[in-house]
Design a protein around this motif. Sequence first.
Motif, short mmCIF file in Angstrom:
data_model
loop_
_atom_site.label_atom_id
_atom_site.label_comp_id
_atom_site.label_asym_id
_atom_site.label_seq_id
_atom_site.Cartn_x
_atom_site.Cartn_y
_atom_site.Cartn_z
N LYS A 103 0.83 -1.21 0.00
CA LYS A 103 0.00 0.00 0.00
C LYS A 103 0.86 1.26 0.00
CE LYS A 103 -3.66 -2.45 2.46
NZ LYS A 103 -4.38 -2.61 3.74
N GLN A 104 1.96 1.22 0.76
CA GLN A 104 2.83 2.39 0.84
C GLN A 104 3.54 2.66 -0.48
OE1 GLN A 104 5.88 1.99 3.85
NE2 GLN A 104 6.51 4.14 3.70
N GLU A 105 3.94 1.60 -1.16
CA GLU A 105 4.70 1.76 -2.40
C GLU A 105 3.82 1.87 -3.64
OE1 GLU A 105 8.15 1.98 -2.66
OE2 GLU A 105 7.94 2.27 -0.48
N ALA A 106 2.51 1.63 -3.48
CA ALA A 106 1.61 1.61 -4.63
C ALA A 106 1.64 2.88 -5.49
CB ALA A 106 0.19 1.32 -4.16
N PRO A 107 1.74 4.10 -4.91
CA PRO A 107 1.77 5.30 -5.77
C PRO A 107 2.91 5.30 -6.78
CG PRO A 107 1.29 5.92 -3.51
CD PRO A 107 1.67 4.48 -3.48
N SER A 108 3.98 4.61 -6.47
CA SER A 108 5.12 4.52 -7.39
C SER A 108 4.95 3.38 -8.39
CB SER A 108 6.42 4.33 -6.61
OG SER A 108 6.64 5.42 -5.73
N HIS A 109 3.89 2.59 -8.21
CA HIS A 109 3.66 1.44 -9.08
C HIS A 109 2.19 1.41 -9.51
CE1 HIS A 109 7.63 -0.39 -8.25
NE2 HIS A 109 7.46 0.09 -7.04
N PRO A 110 1.77 2.30 -10.39
CA PRO A 110 0.37 2.31 -10.81
C PRO A 110 -0.09 1.00 -11.44
CG PRO A 110 1.73 3.70 -12.22
CD PRO A 110 2.56 3.34 -11.03
N GLU A 111 0.86 0.25 -11.98
CA GLU A 111 0.51 -1.03 -12.60
C GLU A 111 0.00 -2.04 -11.58
OE1 GLU A 111 4.85 -1.45 -11.38
OE2 GLU A 111 3.52 0.14 -12.15
N TRP A 112 0.30 -1.86 -10.30
CA TRP A 112 -0.15 -2.78 -9.28
C TRP A 112 -1.68 -2.80 -9.15
CZ3 TRP A 112 3.72 -1.96 -4.59
CH2 TRP A 112 4.98 -2.49 -4.96
N THR A 113 -2.35 -1.74 -9.50
CA THR A 113 -3.80 -1.69 -9.34
C THR A 113 -4.52 -2.66 -10.26
OG1 THR A 113 -4.00 0.11 -10.96
CG2 THR A 113 -3.72 0.73 -8.63
N THR A 114 -3.82 -3.13 -11.28
CA THR A 114 -4.43 -4.09 -12.21
C THR A 114 -3.64 -5.39 -12.33
OG1 THR A 114 -3.28 -3.02 -14.06
CG2 THR A 114 -5.51 -2.24 -13.56
N THR A 115 -2.58 -5.52 -11.55
CA THR A 115 -1.71 -6.69 -11.65
C THR A 115 -1.76 -7.51 -10.36
OG1 THR A 115 -0.20 -5.43 -13.06
CG2 THR A 115 0.65 -7.47 -12.11
N GLN A 116 -2.03 -8.81 -10.50
CA GLN A 116 -2.02 -9.69 -9.33
C GLN A 116 -0.60 -10.16 -9.04
OE1 GLN A 116 -4.41 -9.74 -7.48
NE2 GLN A 116 -6.36 -9.82 -8.60
N PRO A 117 -0.26 -10.40 -7.77
CA PRO A 117 -1.13 -10.40 -6.59
C PRO A 117 -1.26 -9.03 -5.91
CG PRO A 117 1.04 -11.11 -5.94
CD PRO A 117 1.11 -10.84 -7.43
N PHE A 118 -0.66 -8.00 -6.51
CA PHE A 118 -0.65 -6.68 -5.89
C PHE A 118 -2.06 -6.09 -5.79
CE2 PHE A 118 3.42 -7.43 -7.94
CZ PHE A 118 4.28 -7.27 -6.86
N LYS A 119 -2.87 -6.30 -6.82
CA LYS A 119 -4.25 -5.81 -6.80
C LYS A 119 -5.01 -6.41 -5.62
CE LYS A 119 -8.31 -5.46 -9.86
NZ LYS A 119 -9.31 -6.11 -8.99
N ALA A 120 -4.85 -7.72 -5.39
CA ALA A 120 -5.52 -8.38 -4.27
C ALA A 120 -5.01 -7.83 -2.94
CB ALA A 120 -5.30 -9.88 -4.34
N ALA A 121 -3.72 -7.59 -2.84
CA ALA A 121 -3.16 -7.05 -1.61
C ALA A 121 -3.70 -5.66 -1.33
CB ALA A 121 -1.64 -7.01 -1.70
N LEU A 122 -3.81 -4.84 -2.36
CA LEU A 122 -4.32 -3.48 -2.19
C LEU A 122 -5.80 -3.48 -1.82
CD1 LEU A 122 -2.54 -1.78 -5.22
CD2 LEU A 122 -2.12 -1.31 -2.79
#
Length: 345
Positions: A103-122
């Motif tokens: 969650k903390q690093e997500a702003p630097s990784h916009p691709e995480w909002t649509t990429t698993q498993p990061f999307k699930a974590a968020l």
Amino acid sequence: MKPNLSIPSLNRRSLLSAMTAFSLFAALPDLAGEALAADDPLPSWNDTGPKVAIRDFVDKVTKEGSPDFVPEPERIAVFDNDGTLWVEQPMYTQLAFALDRVKQEAPSHPEWTTTQPFKAALEGDMKTLAASGEKGLVELIMATHSGMTVAEFETIVSTWLAEARDQRFKRPYTELVYQPMLELLAYLRANGFTTFIVSGGGIEFMRPWSEQIYGVPPDQVVGSSIKTQFEMRDGIPTLFRLPEINFVNDGAGKPVGINEHIGLRPIAAFGNSDGDLEMLQWATLGAGPGFGLIVHHTDAQREFAYDRKSSFGHLDKALDAASVNQWTVVDMKMDWKTVFPFEQK
């Protein structure tokens, strides 16, 4: 009703492969309390079988002339961390750290909002996160635990532990340590034992706080690790954390980690799950005296109740092996007067 945050079908190895009376008069010292402490070094333990077994073992291995006497340098005791020294429900503390890091690093990784498993974590989607399997968890851990120096990672861990709060108890994770086990650590050290943490958790996740919380210095911590490399940065020597697993200190890996880091076979081992089975076997089934103890989580009111069906702290094979190998099993509800230090305040 607290939310169910358990991750079905997720075991520790999948995660890690990713990753201590009163006074007679107000003006006088607490003589009664001091006498009690001297009399009973384990005051948070009820006078039941486990407490008797612990004291009997310590007495026999420390009594000179006894056939079971063990010299001080060989009095090695190893402790699992998660579920043995502090809480591991509803998820391992290090996993909670990793999820917060995403969650903390997500702003630097916009691709995480649509990429698993990061999307699930968020999104807090534990079911999808579990379904990602070992590959997804490795990706998650590597992305949140690497790409920095060892010193930077230590600062991140220390800051997170100072700020993070457990969802159920609303307290720092470092307050959710078991008072009976803190007393046990101190009791063993007072009797010439050297105490080690041997955990599936990350070695560099535990080292920054192990001495302050448990009295176990960093060089007596054995854990899982990721690869690091030496680099000169602006003329300063550094160790940089790489996104690659180095060693998983869980299950059959624990005796290997003990041998590599400690170089002596322990005579006492303390765990709570199947991930500790081989460590308990290594400490108790060889020549000479050995003591094994399993913390069985049976107290849903003061802590949690779980064993064979739990995703975290899965206790099945080791529980069956306890009776066969004569290991001591602690019934948390029956054998502990208190669970956490803050209960005494």
